[in-house]
Design an enzyme around this catalytic site. Structure first.
Site, PDB file in Angstrom:
ATOM      1  N   TYR A 157     -46.391 -68.848 -19.289  1.00  0.00           N
ATOM      2  CA  TYR A 157     -45.852 -68.527 -17.968  1.00  0.00           C
ATOM      3  C   TYR A 157     -44.353 -68.262 -18.133  1.00  0.00           C
ATOM      4  CZ  TYR A 157     -50.214 -69.980 -15.818  1.00  0.00           C
ATOM      5  OH  TYR A 157     -51.525 -70.051 -15.440  1.00  0.00           O
ATOM      6  N   TYR A 191     -55.325 -69.690 -22.658  1.00  0.00           N
ATOM      7  CA  TYR A 191     -54.090 -70.235 -23.251  1.00  0.00           C
ATOM      8  C   TYR A 191     -54.207 -71.761 -23.360  1.00  0.00           C
ATOM      9  CZ  TYR A 191     -52.816 -71.540 -18.495  1.00  0.00           C
ATOM     10  OH  TYR A 191     -52.816 -72.092 -17.241  1.00  0.00           O
ATOM     11  N   ARG A 212     -57.391 -73.560 -21.863  1.00  0.00           N
ATOM     12  CA  ARG A 212     -57.926 -73.218 -20.546  1.00  0.00           C
ATOM     13  C   ARG A 212     -58.499 -71.809 -20.630  1.00  0.00           C
ATOM     14  NH1 ARG A 212     -56.058 -73.994 -15.100  1.00  0.00           N
ATOM     15  NH2 ARG A 212     -58.294 -74.395 -15.129  1.00  0.00           N
ATOM     16  N   HIS A 215     -57.472 -67.048 -16.507  1.00  0.00           N
ATOM     17  CA  HIS A 215     -57.582 -67.134 -15.054  1.00  0.00           C
ATOM     18  C   HIS A 215     -56.332 -66.594 -14.378  1.00  0.00           C
ATOM     19  CE1 HIS A 215     -55.591 -70.813 -16.454  1.00  0.00           C
ATOM     20  NE2 HIS A 215     -54.842 -70.674 -15.390  1.00  0.00           N
ATOM     21  N   HIS A 217     -54.099 -67.555 -10.869  1.00  0.00           N
ATOM     22  CA  HIS A 217     -53.938 -68.566  -9.821  1.00  0.00           C
ATOM     23  C   HIS A 217     -53.685 -67.874  -8.485  1.00  0.00           C
ATOM     24  CE1 HIS A 217     -53.057 -72.186 -12.366  1.00  0.00           C
ATOM     25  NE2 HIS A 217     -52.807 -71.245 -13.251  1.00  0.00           N
TER      26      HIS A 217
END
Ligand code: BEZ
Ligand code: FE
Length: 276
Positions: A157, A191, A212, A215, A217
């Site tokens: 991120y 990730y 994970r 995806h 969010h």
């Protein structure tokens, strides 16, 4: 009260909370003591293990700063975050399910016009995202507030990059009058959650992986509806059945379809629960 032993200490501690004026606090403290003592008894906790636990929690606190929340990561990896989400978001059938918030949401992300680029320079394969926000009755929810955030092709991120102070791969959009939204971004990739701290040590010691599944969010708000915090997961991801934070719901899995122009397309409609 003196000479407490391993058999009567639990009741003595609970009695010490008897005057707690707030009934909810009293309930929580009483239950916490009961379960904590039962846990210590069940595993026959040694003094060395007690100290190891204290050191682990100390290191967890010391790893926290304004960008890193190691306690939330601990809650996530122990399934406590998802348990809390599941207990508090028991929506009627047909509503989009909620899942974990995660630590990478940022307040005040840039506003992106419908059709605009959320990536803002983040590396990844180009991708289009679109869908409609509806109510349980199927009617479109006009002008819903939509926040989206995701990791880049390297699984990071923007807030995890010391060299990046601009917002990337996150944005705030407003659905149109028919509840429709669309934007460009980058392909979601799997990730690992941050595993260079005590939570990572716990995962390694227990032979758990930190990954994970890919995806996006979403946080979606509209007047008259409950706020929805959820993900859309990428179908086919190898970690869908072993998400490090237990967040996957079958109903949140979508296909990212490769298009003739080399871009990917994912379509996902959200159904909001009316506010009580
Ligand atoms: C996330 O999806 O961003 C996330 C959720 C829980 C822990 C770490 C990351
Ligand atoms: Fe995430």
């Amino acid at each position: 009260m003196r000479n407490l032993d391993q058999y009567n200490i639990t009741q003595a501690v609970i009695a010490r909370f008897a005057q707690t004026p707030d009934p909810r606090l009293k309930e929580i403290m009483t239950s916490l003591v009961q379960h904590l003592h039962a846990f210590a008894r069940e595993v026959k906790l040694t003094e060395a293990e007690w100290m190891q636990g204290i050191e682990f929690l100390t290191a967890t606190g010391q790893k926290c700063d304004d960008k890193r929340q190691e306690f939330i990561l601990l809650s996530d990896t122990l399934g406590l975050s998802m348990l809390t989400v599941a207990m508090n978001n028991d929506k009627p059938a047909g509503c989009t399910e909620a899942t974990v918030f995660g630590p990478f949401h940022v307040e005040g992300a840039p506003h992106i016009e419908l059709g605009g680029d959320v990536a803002q320079g983040a590396k990844g394969q180009p991708c289009e995202v679109r869908g409609t926000v509806r109510g349980l009755d199927g009617a479109p929810v006009p002008h819903a507030h939509i926040e989206v955030w995701q990791a880049d092709a390297e699984g990071k991120y923007d807030v995890q990059r010391a060299d990046c102070d601009a917002a990337q791969a996150r944005g705030v959009l407003q659905a149109d009058a028919q509840g429709r939204y669309h934007f460009s971004s980058i392909l979601a990739e799997a990730y690992p959650i941050p595993d260079d701290g005590p939570v990572g040590d716990m995962l390694k010691a227990t032979k758990r992986h930190p990954w994970r599944p890919a995806h996006l969010h979403f946080l979606i708000k509209a007047p008259g509806y409950q706020t929805l915090i959820t993900h859309v997961f990428r179908n086919g991801d190898q970690y869908l059945d072993s998400d490090a934070v237990f967040g996957v719901r079958e109903s949140l899995i979508a296909d990212w379809l490769p298009q003739a122009d080399g871009r990917y397309l994912v379509e996902f409609d959200f159904v909001l629960n009316p506010a009580r």
